[in-house]
Design a protein around this motif. Sequence first.
Motif, PDB file in Angstrom:
ATOM      1  N   THR A   1       3.845 -27.521  53.936  1.00 47.16           N
ATOM      2  CA  THR A   1       2.849 -26.446  53.960  1.00 47.16           C
ATOM      3  C   THR A   1       3.430 -25.132  53.478  1.00 47.16           C
ATOM      4  O   THR A   1       2.706 -24.256  53.032  1.00 47.16           O
ATOM      5  N   ARG A   2       4.755 -24.989  53.542  1.00 45.68           N
ATOM      6  CA  ARG A   2       5.414 -23.789  53.022  1.00 45.68           C
ATOM      7  C   ARG A   2       6.473 -24.221  52.029  1.00 45.68           C
ATOM      8  O   ARG A   2       7.380 -24.976  52.381  1.00 45.68           O
ATOM      9  N   LEU A   3       6.348 -23.719  50.825  1.00 48.46           N
ATOM     10  CA  LEU A   3       7.331 -24.011  49.791  1.00 48.46           C
ATOM     11  C   LEU A   3       8.221 -22.792  49.605  1.00 48.46           C
ATOM     12  O   LEU A   3       7.742 -21.661  49.703  1.00 48.46           O
TER      13      LEU A   3
ATOM     14  N   PRO B   1      13.340 -20.863  41.709  1.00 49.16           N
ATOM     15  CA  PRO B   1      12.723 -20.522  40.424  1.00 49.16           C
ATOM     16  C   PRO B   1      12.158 -21.730  39.684  1.00 49.16           C
ATOM     17  O   PRO B   1      11.194 -21.605  38.938  1.00 49.16           O
ATOM     18  N   GLU B   2      12.742 -22.909  39.927  1.00 52.47           N
ATOM     19  CA  GLU B   2      12.243 -24.113  39.256  1.00 52.47           C
ATOM     20  C   GLU B   2      10.863 -24.512  39.761  1.00 52.47           C
ATOM     21  O   GLU B   2      10.147 -25.238  39.097  1.00 52.47           O
ATOM     22  N   LEU B   3      10.501 -24.046  40.953  1.00 54.05           N
ATOM     23  CA  LEU B   3       9.184 -24.321  41.509  1.00 54.05           C
ATOM     24  C   LEU B   3       8.256 -23.116  41.369  1.00 54.05           C
ATOM     25  O   LEU B   3       7.098 -23.265  40.969  1.00 54.05           O
ATOM     26  N   ALA B   4       8.781 -21.924  41.652  1.00 48.21           N
ATOM     27  CA  ALA B   4       7.949 -20.711  41.606  1.00 48.21           C
ATOM     28  C   ALA B   4       7.453 -20.428  40.186  1.00 48.21           C
ATOM     29  O   ALA B   4       6.305 -20.031  39.999  1.00 48.21           O
ATOM     30  N   GLY B   5       8.317 -20.641  39.185  1.00 53.61           N
ATOM     31  CA  GLY B   5       7.925 -20.372  37.796  1.00 53.61           C
ATOM     32  C   GLY B   5       6.697 -21.164  37.370  1.00 53.61           C
ATOM     33  O   GLY B   5       5.679 -20.584  36.961  1.00 53.61           O
TER      34      GLY B   5
ATOM     35  N   GLN C   1       2.162 -31.390  36.799  1.00 55.23           N
ATOM     36  CA  GLN C   1       3.153 -32.468  36.774  1.00 55.23           C
ATOM     37  C   GLN C   1       4.554 -31.927  37.010  1.00 55.23           C
ATOM     38  O   GLN C   1       5.348 -32.527  37.725  1.00 55.23           O
ATOM     39  N   VAL C   2       4.840 -30.773  36.417  1.00 57.66           N
ATOM     40  CA  VAL C   2       6.150 -30.145  36.630  1.00 57.66           C
ATOM     41  C   VAL C   2       6.315 -29.772  38.105  1.00 57.66           C
ATOM     42  O   VAL C   2       7.363 -30.005  38.709  1.00 57.66           O
ATOM     43  N   VAL C   3       5.270 -29.198  38.699  1.00 57.84           N
ATOM     44  CA  VAL C   3       5.322 -28.799  40.108  1.00 57.84           C
ATOM     45  C   VAL C   3       5.587 -30.019  40.996  1.00 57.84           C
ATOM     46  O   VAL C   3       6.467 -29.989  41.866  1.00 57.84           O
ATOM     47  N   PHE C   4       4.843 -31.109  40.769  1.00 58.82           N
ATOM     48  CA  PHE C   4       5.034 -32.296  41.606  1.00 58.82           C
ATOM     49  C   PHE C   4       6.396 -32.936  41.357  1.00 58.82           C
ATOM     50  O   PHE C   4       7.002 -33.491  42.276  1.00 58.82           O
TER      51      PHE C   4
ATOM     52  N   LYS D   1      13.177 -32.223  44.961  1.00 59.12           N
ATOM     53  CA  LYS D   1      13.809 -31.402  45.994  1.00 59.12           C
ATOM     54  C   LYS D   1      13.336 -31.757  47.403  1.00 59.12           C
ATOM     55  O   LYS D   1      13.649 -31.067  48.354  1.00 59.12           O
ATOM     56  N   ARG D   2      12.540 -32.808  47.473  1.00 58.62           N
ATOM     57  CA  ARG D   2      12.040 -33.339  48.751  1.00 58.62           C
ATOM     58  C   ARG D   2      11.299 -32.281  49.572  1.00 58.62           C
ATOM     59  O   ARG D   2      11.520 -32.122  50.777  1.00 58.62           O
ATOM     60  N   TYR D   3      10.383 -31.557  48.899  1.00 61.41           N
ATOM     61  CA  TYR D   3       9.522 -30.598  49.581  1.00 61.41           C
ATOM     62  C   TYR D   3       8.276 -31.327  50.088  1.00 61.41           C
ATOM     63  O   TYR D   3       7.151 -30.935  49.809  1.00 61.41           O
ATOM     64  N   TYR D   4       8.485 -32.410  50.777  1.00 59.46           N
ATOM     65  CA  TYR D   4       7.382 -33.209  51.314  1.00 59.46           C
ATOM     66  C   TYR D   4       7.893 -33.934  52.542  1.00 59.46           C
ATOM     67  O   TYR D   4       9.090 -33.970  52.813  1.00 59.46           O
ATOM     68  N   ARG D   5       6.967 -34.497  53.286  1.00 56.48           N
ATOM     69  CA  ARG D   5       7.346 -35.358  54.400  1.00 56.48           C
ATOM     70  C   ARG D   5       6.545 -36.650  54.296  1.00 56.48           C
ATOM     71  O   ARG D   5       5.410 -36.652  53.809  1.00 56.48           O
ATOM     72  N   GLU D   6       7.159 -37.712  54.729  1.00 57.25           N
ATOM     73  CA  GLU D   6       6.483 -39.012  54.684  1.00 57.25           C
ATOM     74  C   GLU D   6       5.650 -39.177  55.936  1.00 57.25           C
ATOM     75  O   GLU D   6       6.044 -38.771  57.028  1.00 57.25           O
ATOM     76  N   THR D   7       4.477 -39.773  55.751  1.00 54.14           N
ATOM     77  CA  THR D   7       3.553 -39.964  56.861  1.00 54.14           C
ATOM     78  C   THR D   7       3.882 -41.279  57.567  1.00 54.14           C
ATOM     79  O   THR D   7       3.972 -42.309  56.919  1.00 54.14           O
TER      80      THR D   7
END
Length: 197
Positions: free
Chosen positions: A30-32, A37-41, A66-69, A75-81
């Motif tokens: 929920t918070r990135l 810079p590789e994500l914010a850009g 696609q670049v964002v995902f 960078k593992r900005y996710y969690r597995e359900t």
Amino acid sequence: VFDPAMLARPGAPGYKLLKNFTDHAMLVDTRLPKNDPELAGPINRLFDEAGRQANAYQLAAQGLLQVVFAQILRKRYYRETPGENRSSQRKIAQLKNALELVETGYAGPVTLAALADAAGMNPKYFCTFFQQMTGRSPIEYLNGHRIEVACAQLSLGNYSITDLAYECGFNDLSYFIRVFKRYKGVTPKQYIKQLAR
């Protein structure tokens, strides 16, 4: 703001990876971090493209998504359900069906019964469910979406306020102005002046 389903289509690049997000097996944090810079850009460019809506912006937005995902996965900005969250996944799918009806049908008369039907629920339970999931009533959400569409159109200078009210599903101009002011804090005319500045 952007539905991963627009990228996760069978045969599309990265379909199997992105399907994890559309199936809610993975949830984006929920918070990135804003200092990446590789994500914010790409995210900043994505919103610039969406706001500008210049020629072929959909293609640019799709590529940037696609670049964002890719960065989210790298960078593992996710969690597995966990597997036991099947019930919440079903609720999210039901909510998405109702939200899709809002997004595609906002210009016409969208009834509570139609939204409940899209979610596969009875109208009374649907109101409680929708409020729990979004923090807003179905009508508040619908009006909020209509006002966001109106703002996008006003920023492009495509409509008179009267025409815009009807194009966004409001049958009464004064009601449109009241709702607009409630959501944006200014009238549509004042909003146009702010845009001009």
